[in-house]
Design an enzyme around this catalytic site. Structure first.
Site, PDB file in Angstrom:
ATOM      1  N   THR A 276       0.637  -1.329  -0.285  1.00 22.92           N
ATOM      2  CA  THR A 276      -0.142   0.307   0.414  1.00 22.92           C
ATOM      3  C   THR A 276       0.996   1.335   0.094  1.00 22.92           C
ATOM      4  O   THR A 276       1.835   1.115   0.739  1.00 22.92           O
ATOM      5  CB  THR A 276      -0.959   0.311   1.147  1.00 22.92           C
ATOM      6  OG1 THR A 276      -1.960   0.985   1.038  1.00 22.92           O
ATOM      7  CG2 THR A 276      -0.357   0.498   2.641  1.00 22.92           C
TER       8      THR A 276
ATOM      9  N   PRO B 151      -0.528   5.483   3.174  1.00 24.92           N
ATOM     10  CA  PRO B 151      -0.240   6.007   5.466  1.00 24.92           C
ATOM     11  C   PRO B 151      -1.169   5.809   6.297  1.00 24.92           C
ATOM     12  O   PRO B 151      -0.331   5.136   7.045  1.00 24.92           O
ATOM     13  CB  PRO B 151       0.584   7.728   4.990  1.00 24.92           C
ATOM     14  CG  PRO B 151       0.628   8.076   3.568  1.00 24.92           C
ATOM     15  CD  PRO B 151      -0.807   7.095   2.586  1.00 24.92           C
TER      16      PRO B 151
ATOM     17  N   LYS C 224      -3.672   3.769   6.108  1.00 18.08           N
ATOM     18  CA  LYS C 224      -3.921   1.692   5.766  1.00 18.08           C
ATOM     19  C   LYS C 224      -2.140   1.891   6.009  1.00 18.08           C
ATOM     20  O   LYS C 224      -2.430   0.400   7.154  1.00 18.08           O
ATOM     21  CB  LYS C 224      -3.411   1.281   4.391  1.00 18.08           C
ATOM     22  CG  LYS C 224      -5.799   1.531   3.604  1.00 18.08           C
ATOM     23  CD  LYS C 224      -5.270   0.833   2.342  1.00 18.08           C
ATOM     24  CE  LYS C 224      -7.071   1.573   2.156  1.00 18.08           C
ATOM     25  NZ  LYS C 224      -6.609   1.055   0.263  1.00 18.08           N
TER      26      LYS C 224
ATOM     27  N   ASP D 120      -6.725  -6.192  -1.723  1.00 17.66           N
ATOM     28  CA  ASP D 120      -7.725  -5.503  -2.190  1.00 17.66           C
ATOM     29  C   ASP D 120      -9.145  -4.953  -1.457  1.00 17.66           C
ATOM     30  O   ASP D 120      -9.562  -6.364  -0.793  1.00 17.66           O
ATOM     31  CB  ASP D 120      -7.947  -5.838  -3.723  1.00 17.66           C
ATOM     32  CG  ASP D 120      -8.599  -4.798  -4.186  1.00 17.66           C
ATOM     33  OD1 ASP D 120      -8.462  -3.802  -4.471  1.00 17.66           O
ATOM     34  OD2 ASP D 120      -9.536  -5.469  -4.770  1.00 17.66           O
ATOM     35  N   THR D 121      -9.686  -3.538  -1.256  1.00 19.65           N
ATOM     36  CA  THR D 121     -11.407  -3.753  -0.535  1.00 19.65           C
ATOM     37  C   THR D 121     -11.799  -3.021  -1.575  1.00 19.65           C
ATOM     38  O   THR D 121     -11.956  -2.426  -2.426  1.00 19.65           O
ATOM     39  CB  THR D 121     -10.693  -2.973   0.544  1.00 19.65           C
ATOM     40  OG1 THR D 121     -10.218  -2.893   1.333  1.00 19.65           O
ATOM     41  CG2 THR D 121     -11.818  -2.296   0.996  1.00 19.65           C
TER      42      THR D 121
ATOM     43  N   PHE E 274     -13.007   7.920   5.672  1.00 22.30           N
ATOM     44  CA  PHE E 274     -12.658   8.449   4.338  1.00 22.30           C
ATOM     45  C   PHE E 274     -13.417   7.246   2.944  1.00 22.30           C
ATOM     46  O   PHE E 274     -14.313   6.241   3.755  1.00 22.30           O
ATOM     47  CB  PHE E 274     -11.305   7.837   3.841  1.00 22.30           C
ATOM     48  CG  PHE E 274     -10.877   6.551   3.529  1.00 22.30           C
ATOM     49  CD1 PHE E 274     -10.579   5.969   5.034  1.00 22.30           C
ATOM     50  CD2 PHE E 274     -11.263   5.831   2.864  1.00 22.30           C
ATOM     51  CE1 PHE E 274     -10.290   4.544   5.028  1.00 22.30           C
ATOM     52  CE2 PHE E 274     -10.981   4.633   2.567  1.00 22.30           C
ATOM     53  CZ  PHE E 274     -10.042   3.884   3.925  1.00 22.30           C
TER      54      PHE E 274
ATOM     55  N   TYR F 124     -16.177   5.523   1.105  1.00 23.23           N
ATOM     56  CA  TYR F 124     -17.648   5.553   1.285  1.00 23.23           C
ATOM     57  C   TYR F 124     -17.900   5.720   2.941  1.00 23.23           C
ATOM     58  O   TYR F 124     -18.938   5.349   3.031  1.00 23.23           O
ATOM     59  CB  TYR F 124     -17.718   3.666   0.722  1.00 23.23           C
ATOM     60  CG  TYR F 124     -17.576   3.846  -0.636  1.00 23.23           C
ATOM     61  CD1 TYR F 124     -18.987   4.505  -1.552  1.00 23.23           C
ATOM     62  CD2 TYR F 124     -16.530   3.456  -1.008  1.00 23.23           C
ATOM     63  CE1 TYR F 124     -18.573   4.323  -2.679  1.00 23.23           C
ATOM     64  CE2 TYR F 124     -16.563   3.336  -2.623  1.00 23.23           C
ATOM     65  CZ  TYR F 124     -17.717   4.017  -3.054  1.00 23.23           C
ATOM     66  OH  TYR F 124     -17.219   3.353  -5.061  1.00 23.23           O
TER      67      TYR F 124
ATOM     68  N   ARG G   2     -11.434  -4.539   6.908  1.00 22.25           N
ATOM     69  CA  ARG G   2     -10.123  -4.359   6.748  1.00 22.25           C
ATOM     70  C   ARG G   2      -8.718  -4.864   8.102  1.00 22.25           C
ATOM     71  O   ARG G   2      -8.154  -5.715   7.510  1.00 22.25           O
ATOM     72  CB  ARG G   2      -9.294  -3.235   6.541  1.00 22.25           C
ATOM     73  CG  ARG G   2      -7.666  -2.628   6.125  1.00 22.25           C
ATOM     74  CD  ARG G   2      -7.205  -1.459   6.014  1.00 22.25           C
ATOM     75  NE  ARG G   2      -7.904  -1.400   5.032  1.00 22.25           N
ATOM     76  CZ  ARG G   2      -9.296  -0.023   4.552  1.00 22.25           C
ATOM     77  NH1 ARG G   2      -9.658   0.650   5.509  1.00 22.25           N
ATOM     78  NH2 ARG G   2      -9.623  -0.421   3.092  1.00 22.25           N
TER      79      ARG G   2
HETATM   80  P1  IMP Z   1      -8.568   0.525  -1.589  1.00 18.43           P
HETATM   81  O1  IMP Z   1      -8.992  -0.624  -3.009  1.00 18.43           O
HETATM   82  O2  IMP Z   1      -8.606   0.050  -0.072  1.00 18.43           O
HETATM   83  O3  IMP Z   1      -7.631   1.204  -2.713  1.00 18.43           O
HETATM   84  O4  IMP Z   1     -10.838   1.009  -2.101  1.00 18.43           O
HETATM   85  C1  IMP Z   1     -11.485   0.977  -2.817  1.00 18.43           C
HETATM   86  C2  IMP Z   1     -12.315   1.649  -3.078  1.00 18.43           C
HETATM   87  O5  IMP Z   1     -12.691   1.832  -1.597  1.00 18.43           O
HETATM   88  C3  IMP Z   1     -11.771   2.610  -2.374  1.00 18.43           C
HETATM   89  O6  IMP Z   1     -12.656   3.931  -3.366  1.00 18.43           O
HETATM   90  C4  IMP Z   1     -11.543   3.461  -1.163  1.00 18.43           C
HETATM   91  O7  IMP Z   1     -12.250   4.881  -0.503  1.00 18.43           O
HETATM   92  C5  IMP Z   1     -13.191   2.808  -1.111  1.00 18.43           C
HETATM   93  N1  IMP Z   1     -12.177   2.269   0.685  1.00 18.43           N
HETATM   94  C6  IMP Z   1     -11.624   0.757   1.235  1.00 18.43           C
HETATM   95  N2  IMP Z   1     -11.842   1.127   2.175  1.00 18.43           N
HETATM   96  C7  IMP Z   1     -12.975   1.648   2.814  1.00 18.43           C
HETATM   97  C8  IMP Z   1     -13.059   1.920   3.931  1.00 18.43           C
HETATM   98  O8  IMP Z   1     -12.100   1.450   4.929  1.00 18.43           O
HETATM   99  N3  IMP Z   1     -13.766   2.968   4.309  1.00 18.43           N
HETATM  100  C9  IMP Z   1     -14.119   3.448   2.995  1.00 18.43           C
HETATM  101  N4  IMP Z   1     -14.364   3.582   1.892  1.00 18.43           N
HETATM  102  C10 IMP Z   1     -13.049   2.282   1.574  1.00 18.43           C
END
Ligand code: IMP
Length: 201
Positions: free
Chosen positions: A11, A14, A16, A73-74, A157, A159, A186
């Site tokens: 990642t 910072p 995360k 990935d999230t 941040f 959603y 996460r």
């Molecule tokens: P990433 O894969 O962590 O970069 O996230 C993918 C998308 O999901 C991005 O639009 C992030 O803002 C959103 N996202 C990831 N984790 C969270 C969270 O814990 N809360 C809110 N949005 C999240």
């Protein structure tokens, strides 16, 4: 089997990185985490699963450093939208990624649907550890909830302002960061992976 040692964090965020370090400090203090070295370019997320995209990121770091790497990935899946935004959560409203526009689009797509039942959603994180010899391990964390009709709160941040976890009256934005991290997708995914790594020793 000796699964101790050093992992490179994929990642670049910072916040995360800090959260992942805090989890490893509790769940697997024997593992050392080092920051992603400068010079590794952006890794395109071209797969259609969270696991596939987490693997892409981990593999890119393994290839760039020769060290074991960890990546995640999230995304958020909304039941009434057939799982969208899903793996496209960061780019839901188009590129470049715009968090405000993503939330606006999600609220618009859900339209007149009312209440938790019609607006069910879940956050999903898949965390991956990968070694230079090709071995890998992964863990998933999810948190179930629903999408509020409008933004609530100022914290967090992405959603967070519109996601209300089941069993809570507040959105993720309104919860204390420590409380969110305790129950979040996460936090769960990384605690599981770190616990698994610890148990290998
Ligand atoms: P990433 O894969 O962590 O970069 O996230 C993918 C998308 O999901 C991005 O639009 C992030 O803002 C959103 N996202 C990831 N984790 C969270 C969270 O814990 N809360 C809110 N949005 C999240």
């Amino acid at each position: 089997m000796a699964e101790t040692g050093t992992f490179v964090l994929a990642t670049t965020n910072p916040n995360k990185a800090r959260e992942i370090r805090e989890i490893f400090a509790v769940c697997d203090p024997g593992t050392e985490l080092v920051d992603r070295p400068p010079g590794v370019g952006e890794i395109e997320e071209t797969e259609d699963t969270f696991l596939g995209n987490a693997r892409l990121k981990a593999r890119a770091l393994v290839e760039a450093t020769g060290l074991p790497a960890i990546a995640e990935d999230t995304g958020i899946e909304v039941e009434a939208l057939a799982g969208a935004p899903g793996v496209r959560s960061a780019r839901y409203a188009g590129e470049p990624s715009n968090e405000e526009a993503n939330v606006d689009k999600l609220l618009a797509e859900l339209g007149p649907r009312v209440g938790p039942e019609q607006r069910r959603a879940r956050f999903v994180t898949v965390a991956v550890a990968m070694w230079p010899d090709g071995r890998e391990a992964s863990a998933e964390g999810t948190v179930e909830g629903w999408i509020a009709g409008e933004r609530r709160g100022r914290g967090g941040f992405g959603y967070d302002p519109v996601f209300v976890p089941n069993g809570y009256a507040q959105s993720f934005s309104e919860l204390a960061e420590t409380e969110k991290n305790r129950i979040s997708h996460r936090g769960l995914a990384w605690a599981r992976l770190a616990g698994w790594l610890r148990d290998q020793r």
